[in-house]
Design a protein around this motif. Structure first.
Motif, short mmCIF file in Angstrom:
data_model
loop_
_atom_site.label_atom_id
_atom_site.label_comp_id
_atom_site.label_asym_id
_atom_site.label_seq_id
_atom_site.Cartn_x
_atom_site.Cartn_y
_atom_site.Cartn_z
N ARG A 144 -3.47 -6.75 0.15
CA ARG A 144 -4.93 -6.79 0.15
C ARG A 144 -5.50 -5.43 0.55
N ASP A 145 -6.65 -5.07 -0.04
CA ASP A 145 -7.28 -3.78 0.22
C ASP A 145 -8.70 -3.93 0.76
N ASP A 146 -9.10 -5.12 1.18
CA ASP A 146 -10.42 -5.27 1.80
C ASP A 146 -10.38 -4.66 3.20
N ALA A 171 -14.53 1.90 4.77
CA ALA A 171 -14.87 0.78 3.90
C ALA A 171 -15.84 -0.21 4.55
#
Length: 588
Positions: free
Chosen positions: A27-29, A59
């Protein structure tokens, strides 16, 4: 927060980084990036952890100040583990205030602990004690999670150990042991066990009266409180030990770090007590010559007189006998009891990493060639900065027209005549910077990036020789020259492959490197002292030294010559670049 994020966070809290990664590895959140970064840090992959935490902080949106602050705190802890002690503490302290304002007491406390541990690493014990006093709630409060209480008590123990307050250290370690058992985190239990083991391991050697006796920290504290005359070969001072808990505990210590001849004489006399010290041996020790003549013998009399005058008012009755030191034709006889302490380095690198008293080098690590270098104050011609959006400067170079400064997230080029910023490249810039006539080179984490200055594009990368512990970079003789900070080394490396061609060793931390008219110079920064040193590239011997003013953020982090009569020095957390005039003698 979704279930996978919650499960990953619980795994990290329990000391299971692999279990955490299983849930969020793909995951890249932002929350997943932050958890991945913390997991990589627990696994020891610090450069990757720092990169992930920076991505997570960028982010998170502007309305997620608390989440961004947590990333800042985690990144600061990774930097501490990497021994990256440069940069400004301001972002960490601002993050602590943000977390406290949002009611996140645990993470705010963690931020204060990191700030205190950083101060301990650089030897600022008073400031570290003040930071620990700011930790809220109190270390023994039940409101903190057990793991955080254990870390708080470990930090208190480290502060007490470095100050040789043994009773306070043992009490803090007992509290840390109890909290770690409640937390049930194996790594934390291991850190507490290693910290407790330090108490029973040799930390120094007592040399005197013909014996060489290993001492534990508690025995060192007892010796320093005994009233004996002590020559401390680590801190390079002489004095009469007193109770370290007394308010004037340091009042009788005479520092001799800047007077190497007097220190060499004091140590030689202490080691010879109660016997006599051979005059020729004293001359060889103090003046580093095997062929003394009458001038050396005359100078020995002068230096012994200076030593006696310097110490007599400092140590009261216990040093009164030093006034009776007499020089015979062949012998110098000390007339006072003396103990020479030599500290032993500790092999442990856990929570109590590098305590001041156990991480110092052996008794006299300074090469003979570096002890009597000519020294003079540095002449600061001009200061530039701070630069917009930059809290620190960690590298500098000169391309013939502009000075480039590495500010962490950007490379900033400015006009040396006006100080105006001409260009800004959005590239990561953690340490030293160099220019080869066409490309910029920049140390970033554990690599060196080759950058096109026209576009900011990274056209190639090579591994840095220090694997993340590099500081200082320059170009000369078709090679890159890289400083290795704590290892006190300068490497000449192949700019295409990173292969090491040669290594030069020095006796100070290396925080900047440059060549100027065939002369090799490097910057140093230890505690409040920072210098520029011209060294012999064949032997590492110091040929000339410029002393930067102490305090006011005058440390050197990055060094470059303009090819004429100036050095440009990065100013670390001050966010400034300083122009320092090269001494005329060095330009002959």
């Amino acid at each position: 927060m979704d279930s996978l994020i919650s499960a990953s966070a619980r795994a990290l809290a329990a000391g299971d980084p692999l279990g955490a990664l299983k849930r969020v590895a793909l995951r890249d959140d932002p929350p997943a990036l932050a958890l991945r970064g913390i997991a990589m840090a627990q696994l020891g992959e610090h450069p990757r952890a720092r990169d992930l935490l920076r991505q997570a902080a960028r982010a998170f949106g502007s309305h997620e100040a608390q989440a961004r602050a947590r990333c800042v705190v985690a990144e600061a802890e990774v930097a501490l583990a990497m021994r990256d002690l440069g940069g400004s503490p301001r972002p960490l302290l601002e993050a602590a205030d943000t977390l406290q304002a949002h009611g996140d007491t645990a993470n705010a406390t963690q931020a204060w602990l990191i700030a205190a541990r950083r101060l301990l690493r650089i030897g600022r014990l008073d400031e570290a004690a003040a930071a620990m006093a700011s930790v809220a709630p109190a270390p023994s409060a039940d409101g903190l999670p057990p793991a955080l209480r254990a870390m708080t008590d470990l930090t208190s123990a480290e502060l007490a150990l470095r100050s040789l307050h043994m009773a306070a250290a043992r009490a803090a370690l007992d509290r840390a042991q109890e909290a770690a058992q409640q937390a049930r985190v194996p790594a934390l239990l291991a850190e507490v066990a290693q910290a407790r083991a330090l108490l029973d391991q040799p930390a120094a050697r007592r040399v005197g009266a013909g014996v060489d006796q290993p001492l534990r920290l508690s025995e060192v504290a007892d010796l320093l409180a005994s009233g004996a005359l002590v020559v401390d070969a680590c801190r390079r001072c002489v004095g009469v030990g007193v109770d370290l808990s007394a308010a004037d505990a340091t009042a009788v210590w005479q520092p001799l770090a800047r007077r190497p001849i007097l220190f060499a004489l004091a140590r030689a006399l202490a080691q010879a007590w109660p016997g006599d010290a051979d005059r020729e041996a004293l001359i060889a020790e103090a003046f580093r010559t095997r062929h003394p003549d009458d001038t050396h013998r005359a100078r020995l009399r002068v230096e012994v007189g200076r030593l006696r005058a310097l110490l007599r008012p400092r140590a009261c009755a216990a040093l009164a006998g030093a006034a009776a030191v007499r020089i015979h034709d062949d012998l110098v006889t000390p007339r006072c009891a003396a103990n020479c302490i030599k500290w032993t380095p500790s092999p442990h690198r856990a929570t109590l990493q590098e305590p001041t008293m156990t991480a110092c080098t052996h008794d006299d690590p300074t090469p003979a060639a570096t002890r009597h270098q000519p020294s003079q104050p540095a002449e600061i011609v001009r200061e530039y900065g701070p630069f917009a959006g930059a809290d620190s400067v960690s590298g500098v170079t000169h391309d013939g027209q502009h000075v480039w400064a590495a500010t962490g997230a950007h490379l900033v080029a400015f006009d040396a005549a006006t100080g105006e910023t001409r260009r800004t490249l959005a590239v990561a810039s953690d340490a030293g910077t160099a220019f080869d006539g066409r490309h910029l080179y920049q140390i970033t984490e554990a690599r060196i990036d080759k950058i096109d200055p026209a576009t900011g594009e990274v056209v190639a990368s090579i591994p840095a020789p220090g694997k993340g512990n590099d500081s200082g970079l320059t170009w000369a003789e078709g090679s890159l020259w890289v400083g290795q900070y704590r290892d006190r080394k300068i490497h000449q490396i192949d700019p295409a492959t990173g292969a090491i061609r040669r290594t030069i060793e020095t006796d100070r931390f290396v925080t900047g490197v440059t060549w100027a008219d065939g002369e090799l110079w490097h910057g140093t920064w230890e505690g409040d002292e920072s210098t520029l040193r011209h060294i012999d590239p064949a032997t590492g011997a110091v040929l000339q030294q410029l002393d930067m003013p102490q305090g006011m953020g005058m440390g050197v982090s990055g060094l470059e010559s303009d090819g004429a009569d100036l050095f440009y020095c990065g100013g670390g957390g001050s966010g400034k670049v300083r122009a320092v005039r090269r001494p005329k003698a060095a330009r002959l």
